[in-house]
Design a protein around this motif. Structure first.
Motif, PDB file in Angstrom:
ATOM      1  N   VAL A  43       5.248  -5.947   7.439  1.00 53.35           N
ATOM      2  CA  VAL A  43       4.241  -5.858   8.631  1.00 53.35           C
ATOM      3  C   VAL A  43       4.562  -4.160   9.082  1.00 53.35           C
ATOM      4  CG1 VAL A  43       4.001  -8.028   9.632  1.00 53.35           C
ATOM      5  CG2 VAL A  43       5.423  -6.549  10.845  1.00 53.35           C
ATOM      6  N   GLY A  44       5.502  -3.757   9.096  1.00 50.25           N
ATOM      7  CA  GLY A  44       5.751  -2.257   9.117  1.00 50.25           C
ATOM      8  C   GLY A  44       5.739  -1.944  10.648  1.00 50.25           C
ATOM      9  N   SER A 118       0.663   0.570  -2.317  1.00 52.93           N
ATOM     10  CA  SER A 118       1.967   0.651  -2.263  1.00 52.93           C
ATOM     11  C   SER A 118       2.297  -0.699  -2.595  1.00 52.93           C
ATOM     12  CB  SER A 118       2.411   0.679  -0.687  1.00 52.93           C
ATOM     13  OG  SER A 118       2.022  -0.188   0.399  1.00 52.93           O
ATOM     14  N   VAL A 119       3.603  -1.277  -2.502  1.00 51.73           N
ATOM     15  CA  VAL A 119       3.932  -2.596  -2.817  1.00 51.73           C
ATOM     16  C   VAL A 119       3.637  -3.520  -1.843  1.00 51.73           C
ATOM     17  CG1 VAL A 119       6.223  -4.026  -3.269  1.00 51.73           C
ATOM     18  CG2 VAL A 119       6.054  -1.842  -4.303  1.00 51.73           C
ATOM     19  N   ARG A 120       3.581  -2.897  -0.679  1.00 51.77           N
ATOM     20  CA  ARG A 120       3.163  -3.949   0.590  1.00 51.77           C
ATOM     21  C   ARG A 120       1.669  -4.330   0.426  1.00 51.77           C
ATOM     22  NH1 ARG A 120       3.874  -1.268   5.714  1.00 51.77           N
ATOM     23  NH2 ARG A 120       6.087  -2.141   5.511  1.00 51.77           N
ATOM     24  N   THR A 121       0.932  -3.325   0.098  1.00 51.17           N
ATOM     25  CA  THR A 121      -0.595  -3.528  -0.077  1.00 51.17           C
ATOM     26  C   THR A 121      -0.863  -4.205  -1.272  1.00 51.17           C
ATOM     27  OG1 THR A 121      -1.013  -1.257  -1.046  1.00 51.17           O
ATOM     28  CG2 THR A 121      -1.275  -1.303   1.345  1.00 51.17           C
ATOM     29  N   GLN A 124       0.047  -7.771  -0.336  1.00 50.59           N
ATOM     30  CA  GLN A 124      -0.911  -8.319   0.589  1.00 50.59           C
ATOM     31  C   GLN A 124      -2.256  -8.921  -0.293  1.00 50.59           C
ATOM     32  OE1 GLN A 124      -1.181  -5.139   3.499  1.00 50.59           O
ATOM     33  NE2 GLN A 124       0.276  -5.846   4.716  1.00 50.59           N
ATOM     34  N   SER A 125      -2.619  -7.965  -1.134  1.00 52.77           N
ATOM     35  CA  SER A 125      -3.845  -8.320  -1.752  1.00 52.77           C
ATOM     36  C   SER A 125      -3.740  -9.616  -2.688  1.00 52.77           C
ATOM     37  CB  SER A 125      -4.505  -7.108  -2.672  1.00 52.77           C
ATOM     38  OG  SER A 125      -3.333  -6.818  -3.710  1.00 52.77           O
ATOM     39  N   LEU A 126      -2.542 -10.055  -2.835  1.00 56.20           N
ATOM     40  CA  LEU A 126      -2.642 -11.212  -3.609  1.00 56.20           C
ATOM     41  C   LEU A 126      -3.103 -12.528  -3.042  1.00 56.20           C
ATOM     42  CD1 LEU A 126       1.419 -11.107  -4.836  1.00 56.20           C
ATOM     43  CD2 LEU A 126      -0.694 -10.433  -6.476  1.00 56.20           C
ATOM     44  N   PRO A 127      -3.542 -13.501  -3.945  1.00 53.13           N
ATOM     45  CA  PRO A 127      -4.092 -14.635  -3.367  1.00 53.13           C
ATOM     46  C   PRO A 127      -3.032 -15.334  -2.396  1.00 53.13           C
ATOM     47  CG  PRO A 127      -4.691 -14.595  -5.454  1.00 53.13           C
ATOM     48  CD  PRO A 127      -3.820 -13.600  -5.175  1.00 53.13           C
ATOM     49  N   LEU A 173       0.052  -2.050  -9.749  1.00 55.66           N
ATOM     50  CA  LEU A 173       0.741  -0.951  -9.650  1.00 55.66           C
ATOM     51  C   LEU A 173       0.803   0.115 -10.826  1.00 55.66           C
ATOM     52  CD1 LEU A 173       3.427  -2.777  -8.010  1.00 55.66           C
ATOM     53  CD2 LEU A 173       1.936  -1.261  -6.903  1.00 55.66           C
ATOM     54  N   GLU A 174       0.305  -0.387 -11.776  1.00 56.27           N
ATOM     55  CA  GLU A 174       0.093   0.264 -12.875  1.00 56.27           C
ATOM     56  C   GLU A 174      -0.652   1.600 -12.777  1.00 56.27           C
ATOM     57  OE1 GLU A 174       1.023   1.732 -16.743  1.00 56.27           O
ATOM     58  OE2 GLU A 174       2.050  -0.101 -15.878  1.00 56.27           O
ATOM     59  N   GLY A 175      -1.789   1.249 -12.239  1.00 55.74           N
ATOM     60  CA  GLY A 175      -2.809   2.250 -11.804  1.00 55.74           C
ATOM     61  C   GLY A 175      -2.290   3.563 -10.663  1.00 55.74           C
ATOM     62  N   ALA A 176      -1.043   3.215 -10.320  1.00 53.01           N
ATOM     63  CA  ALA A 176      -0.425   3.983  -9.054  1.00 53.01           C
ATOM     64  C   ALA A 176       0.281   5.056  -9.673  1.00 53.01           C
ATOM     65  CB  ALA A 176       0.359   3.152  -8.210  1.00 53.01           C
ATOM     66  N   ARG A 177       0.557   5.247 -10.910  1.00 52.68           N
ATOM     67  CA  ARG A 177       1.528   6.039 -11.287  1.00 52.68           C
ATOM     68  C   ARG A 177       0.877   7.512 -11.284  1.00 52.68           C
ATOM     69  NH1 ARG A 177       4.418   3.349 -16.646  1.00 52.68           N
ATOM     70  NH2 ARG A 177       5.307   1.730 -15.438  1.00 52.68           N
TER      71      ARG A 177
END
Length: 177
Positions: A43-44, A118-121, A124-127, A173-177
């Motif tokens: 939750v940060g 980020s990994v968190r987001t 969070q976006s997973l079903p 996350l591939e697009g985050a590189r």
């Protein structure tokens, strides 16, 4: 005059309250710090994390007699509390966008994918069915069997959910590189 009933063979007496208190204290001492830290990573917010971890322990006290694996149970309950928190935040964000019209602030460019994701987001976006399995397996460090037990699924179903989650996360996350 008081009547003393003999103890029957094979009949188990309820544990004394002090035994339950000692068992709960032991579970608390063993797991609270890690649970609060795990929740904080999700939750940060350290204060919110401690509130959610404490709420999970309050629920554990109420359900103590029915819980077989306290660690797994605590992480599953906390994952559900975190999920409820994220849903509430999502509703708040949607309401804010409706109120503000969703217009971006002037002079600000949209951030690129690398700063947005980020990994968190991504998690969070997973079903929900994938997210909870990921939280319990990767972040709470529970075995596939424990995750399956807590979610009421077979081990094969949990393995499938984890596979699908990894595939989705890799694509995000591939697009985050």
């Amino acid at each position: 005059m008081s009547i003393v009933l003999p103890r029957s063979e094979g009949v188990t007496m309820a544990p004394a309250r002090t035994d339950v208190d000692a068992e709960l204290r032991e579970v608390y001492d063993a797991h609270y710090g890690r649970l609060a830290g795990w929740t904080n990573r999700l939750v940060g917010d350290p204060d919110l994390a401690h509130d959610l971890a404490t709420e999970a322990f309050v629920k554990l006290v109420r359900e103590w007699g029915r819980v077989d694996e306290p660690k797994a149970w605590l992480y599953a309950v906390t994952a559900n509390l975190v999920r409820d928190h994220w849903r509430k935040r999502g509703r708040e964000h949607s309401a804010y966008l409706r109120h503000e019209g969703g217009a971006p602030a002037e002079g600000r460019d949209d951030p690129d994918v690398a700063t947005q994701v980020s990994v968190r987001t991504a998690v969070q976006s997973l079903p929900d069915r994938l997210r909870v399995a990921v939280l319990l397996y990767y972040f709470a460090d529970l075995s596939v069997g424990s995750v399956a037990t807590q979610l009421g699924k077979s081990e094969g179903a949990v393995k499938r959910d984890l596979f699908e989650a990894r595939k989705s996360l890799a694509a995000m996350l591939e697009g985050a590189r």
